[in-house]
Design a protein around this motif. Structure first.
Motif, PDB file in Angstrom:
ATOM      1  N   MET A 110       0.838  -1.191   0.000  1.00 31.79           N
ATOM      2  CA  MET A 110       0.000   0.000   0.000  1.00 31.79           C
ATOM      3  C   MET A 110       0.880   1.250   0.000  1.00 31.79           C
ATOM      4  O   MET A 110       1.905   1.296   0.655  1.00 31.79           O
ATOM      5  CB  MET A 110      -0.915   0.017   1.225  1.00 31.79           C
ATOM      6  N   LYS A 111       0.456   2.254  -0.742  1.00 28.91           N
ATOM      7  CA  LYS A 111       1.192   3.512  -0.816  1.00 28.91           C
ATOM      8  C   LYS A 111       0.891   4.338   0.433  1.00 28.91           C
ATOM      9  O   LYS A 111      -0.260   4.576   0.763  1.00 28.91           O
ATOM     10  CB  LYS A 111       0.770   4.264  -2.075  1.00 28.91           C
ATOM     11  N   MET A 120       6.511   6.735  13.263  1.00 32.12           N
ATOM     12  CA  MET A 120       6.197   7.922  12.479  1.00 32.12           C
ATOM     13  C   MET A 120       7.004   7.994  11.176  1.00 32.12           C
ATOM     14  O   MET A 120       6.544   8.573  10.193  1.00 32.12           O
ATOM     15  CB  MET A 120       6.497   9.186  13.276  1.00 32.12           C
ATOM     16  N   LEU A 121       8.211   7.474  11.192  1.00 27.63           N
ATOM     17  CA  LEU A 121       9.136   7.680  10.084  1.00 27.63           C
ATOM     18  C   LEU A 121       8.583   7.314   8.703  1.00 27.63           C
ATOM     19  O   LEU A 121       8.847   8.036   7.739  1.00 27.63           O
ATOM     20  CB  LEU A 121      10.449   6.953  10.349  1.00 27.63           C
ATOM     21  N   PRO A 122       7.812   6.231   8.551  1.00 29.43           N
ATOM     22  CA  PRO A 122       7.290   5.931   7.207  1.00 29.43           C
ATOM     23  C   PRO A 122       6.332   6.993   6.672  1.00 29.43           C
ATOM     24  O   PRO A 122       6.042   7.022   5.495  1.00 29.43           O
ATOM     25  CB  PRO A 122       6.564   4.600   7.385  1.00 29.43           C
TER      26      PRO A 122
END
Length: 103
Positions: A39-40, A96-98
């Motif tokens: 998934m984007k 959070m990083l993605p």
């Protein structure tokens, strides 16, 4: 009536129900994970985003969004981790990083 028929078929061995064993559950989990990994993810630019946009990042509420804005600009993720690490645990930052970008 249907439940009686089902019970009779089960008792006669004409109907079987697959067991939900840990092994069976483990086999179905990778398919779900693989689908989710393709998934984007919509990334948010933490240098330009509004407070409302920042709050779309999982784990970011109103107070953390304000902290993100207060410490702008972020030249690299190390600065982001350093400044937000005052308020969040490393595992929370990792989640959070993605969802963030600096560009």
């Amino acid at each position: 009536m249907k439940s009686t028929a089902v019970r009779l078929l089960l008792a006669a061995g004409l109907l079987t129900v697959p067991a939900l064993t840990p092994a069976a559950l483990a086999q179905s989990a990778p398919a779900k994970s693989a689908a989710m990994s393709t998934m984007k993810v919509k990334k948010v630019n933490i240098n330009t985003a509004t407070l409302a946009q920042l709050q779309t990042i999982p784990g970011v509420g109103p107070k953390i969004a304000e902290e993100i804005v207060d410490y702008r600009p972020y030249n690299n993720l190390a600065k982001f981790r350093k400044e937000l690490g005052k308020y969040l645990k490393p595992a929370q930052l990792d989640k959070m990083l993605p969802y963030i970008t600096l560009k």
